[in-house]
Design a protein around this motif. Sequence first.
Motif, short mmCIF file in Angstrom:
data_model
loop_
_atom_site.label_atom_id
_atom_site.label_comp_id
_atom_site.label_asym_id
_atom_site.label_seq_id
_atom_site.Cartn_x
_atom_site.Cartn_y
_atom_site.Cartn_z
N PRO A 1 0.78 -1.37 -0.02
CA PRO A 1 -0.14 -0.13 0.10
C PRO A 1 1.11 1.28 -0.13
O PRO A 1 0.51 2.32 -0.59
N LEU A 2 2.15 1.22 0.90
CA LEU A 2 2.93 2.51 0.73
C LEU A 2 3.57 2.57 -0.53
O LEU A 2 3.62 3.91 -0.99
N TYR A 3 4.00 1.63 -1.23
CA TYR A 3 4.33 1.73 -2.52
C TYR A 3 3.48 2.39 -3.62
O TYR A 3 3.59 3.17 -4.47
N GLY A 4 2.14 1.84 -3.42
CA GLY A 4 0.98 2.28 -4.17
C GLY A 4 1.13 3.84 -4.05
O GLY A 4 0.72 4.57 -5.00
N GLY A 5 0.87 4.38 -2.88
CA GLY A 5 0.87 5.59 -2.64
C GLY A 5 2.13 6.46 -3.28
O GLY A 5 2.07 7.52 -3.80
N LEU A 6 3.45 5.81 -3.28
CA LEU A 6 4.64 6.25 -3.75
C LEU A 6 4.74 6.51 -4.86
O LEU A 6 5.01 7.51 -5.74
N LEU A 7 3.83 5.64 -5.74
CA LEU A 7 3.95 5.39 -7.17
C LEU A 7 2.75 6.55 -7.80
O LEU A 7 3.13 7.39 -8.42
N PHE A 8 1.78 6.64 -6.93
CA PHE A 8 0.70 7.54 -7.27
C PHE A 8 1.50 9.20 -7.10
O PHE A 8 1.19 9.95 -7.90
#
Length: 346
Positions: A102-109
């Motif tokens: 989930p944190l990586y998803g936020g970083l990519l966003f």
Amino acid sequence: MRRPHLPARLPLDPYILALLGTVGLAALLPARGPAATAADSASTAAVALLFFLYGARLSTREALDGLRHWRLHLTVLAATFVLFPLLGLAARGLVPGVLTAPLYGGLLFLCLVPSTVQSSIAFTSIARGNVPAAICAGSFSSLAGIVVTPLLAAALLGGDAGGFSPDSLLKITLQLLLPFLLGQALRPWAGGFLVRHKQVLGYVDRGSILLVVYAAFSAGVVAGIWHQVSLPRLAALLLVEAVLLAAMLLLTWHGAARLGFGRADRIAIQFAGSKKSLAAGLPMASVLFGAHAALAVLPLMLFHQMQLMVCAVIARRRARDPLPELAADRVADVSPAPGRPAPHAR
């Protein structure tokens, strides 16, 4: 050796404090049941209002005039929507050892949202860069982000961002694109009003975003997603974001030099191409991620404050650099007159 001069006070954005306070309120008093439904409806209306105001404020004439500096704008757009996403994709190797999914998803966003406008202009002005170019570059980035960011999120984040389903495309159109186009259409009549009431509308902007944040983080608290984040993971996220910001600052500065841009243009490219817009990213995340928006916007909120602090230091250091024409004048002043020896030869 002279020690580098740092600004007396690093800019802790008061609005970031308000955002953190809103997150705290959502953690202590999250909206539940009918209150959650009301908060979600109000958040949807706030997003539509935000993008209507973005459209009504963007001067079509200024944007068309800025096309004359198309190489600079293409460079900023490439940094924002090509280099940033590539670095974000490269960070996928940090999952799960350093970052959770989930944190990586936020970083990519974070890597997909458009550039900020106000702070890019402010820092470019402090550093004595090309301010008109920064204005146009930030405006173009915001305009492109209305379409590019949701498409990139759908392509790179897959199901986490809703994919290309008819429902997600309809939400993007109704909440982002349609209000923006309506604002552009009504600009001839609404533009003067917006200019006269700029300060009041600024509060409307910020209040709307706070409402979006409260609704998103309330949904996250009710869903129990905060159990997925630990302090070591947050520390790791901050370190990754620091590396990301440093990489983009270096790439935009030295890359612009390799492309033949002068000092003033390089400053505009560095500040417009290395930053991300919290104001545009938060409402987009609420549309794209729904109940999962809380973790999706956390990396963006942290990156926003980091970029303000780092770019403030860089802008003030650039402001002390001698301008090329001034340096040339000083060289001419100490150049020996014809027939006279140079000062060091005496």
